[in-house]
Design a protein around this motif. Structure first.
Motif, PDB file in Angstrom:
ATOM      1  N   ALA A  67       0.838  -1.212   0.000  1.00  0.00           N
ATOM      2  CA  ALA A  67       0.000   0.000   0.000  1.00  0.00           C
ATOM      3  C   ALA A  67       0.869   1.257   0.000  1.00  0.00           C
ATOM      4  CB  ALA A  67      -0.950  -0.008   1.188  1.00  0.00           C
ATOM      5  N   ASP A  68       1.988   1.235   0.725  1.00  0.00           N
ATOM      6  CA  ASP A  68       2.926   2.366   0.706  1.00  0.00           C
ATOM      7  C   ASP A  68       3.508   2.569  -0.688  1.00  0.00           C
ATOM      8  OD1 ASP A  68       2.639   3.054   3.360  1.00  0.00           O
ATOM      9  OD2 ASP A  68       4.489   2.067   4.020  1.00  0.00           O
ATOM     10  N   GLU A  69       3.899   1.475  -1.327  1.00  0.00           N
ATOM     11  CA  GLU A  69       4.465   1.577  -2.674  1.00  0.00           C
ATOM     12  C   GLU A  69       3.426   2.111  -3.662  1.00  0.00           C
ATOM     13  OE1 GLU A  69       6.369  -1.337  -6.044  1.00  0.00           O
ATOM     14  OE2 GLU A  69       6.738  -1.809  -3.936  1.00  0.00           O
ATOM     15  N   PHE A  70       2.205   1.644  -3.558  1.00  0.00           N
ATOM     16  CA  PHE A  70       1.116   2.150  -4.396  1.00  0.00           C
ATOM     17  C   PHE A  70       0.977   3.657  -4.212  1.00  0.00           C
ATOM     18  CE2 PHE A  70      -3.194   3.440  -5.200  1.00  0.00           C
ATOM     19  CZ  PHE A  70      -3.553   2.767  -6.357  1.00  0.00           C
ATOM     20  N   ALA A  71       0.937   4.098  -2.955  1.00  0.00           N
ATOM     21  CA  ALA A  71       0.769   5.527  -2.666  1.00  0.00           C
ATOM     22  C   ALA A  71       1.929   6.336  -3.237  1.00  0.00           C
ATOM     23  CB  ALA A  71       0.663   5.755  -1.157  1.00  0.00           C
TER      24      ALA A  71
END
Length: 96
Positions: A67-71
């Motif tokens: 989710a961090d990488e997506f953001a």
């Protein structure tokens, strides 16, 4: 936080700290959107507290990293970052 409405499973909501800096709010919303896109079929809610992120079980930590990488990718797409670096540096970027 991202959570499914218990009365209507088609409806999801994102909650964030309205007192946080605008940059933090944007990242949190993008992170929760990442959970919605990538993980919504895995569990009905994502609290994203520090325990989950730092000391949670491996699967939970992996979900948080994704989710961090997506953001990060949503907020700073790679092509824009490469262009920004190219304008401010003396080295040439190579694309493969």
């Amino acid at each position: 936080m991202l959570a499914r409405d218990p009365d209507d499973h088609a409806v999801w909501g994102i909650a964030y700290n309205g007192k946080a800096r605008p940059e933090r709010q944007r990242f949190t919303i993008a992170h929760e959107l990442g959970h919605f896109i990538l993980h919504r079929n895995q569990q009905p809610s994502f609290n994203c507290d520090s325990q989950s992120v730092h000391t949670g079980i491996d699967g939970l930590r992996q979900i948080e990293r994704e989710a961090d990488e997506f953001a990060g990718n949503l907020l700073m797409p790679g092509d824009l970052l490469r262009d920004w670096i190219a304008l401010r540096s003396s080295f040439e970027l190579k694309y493969w």
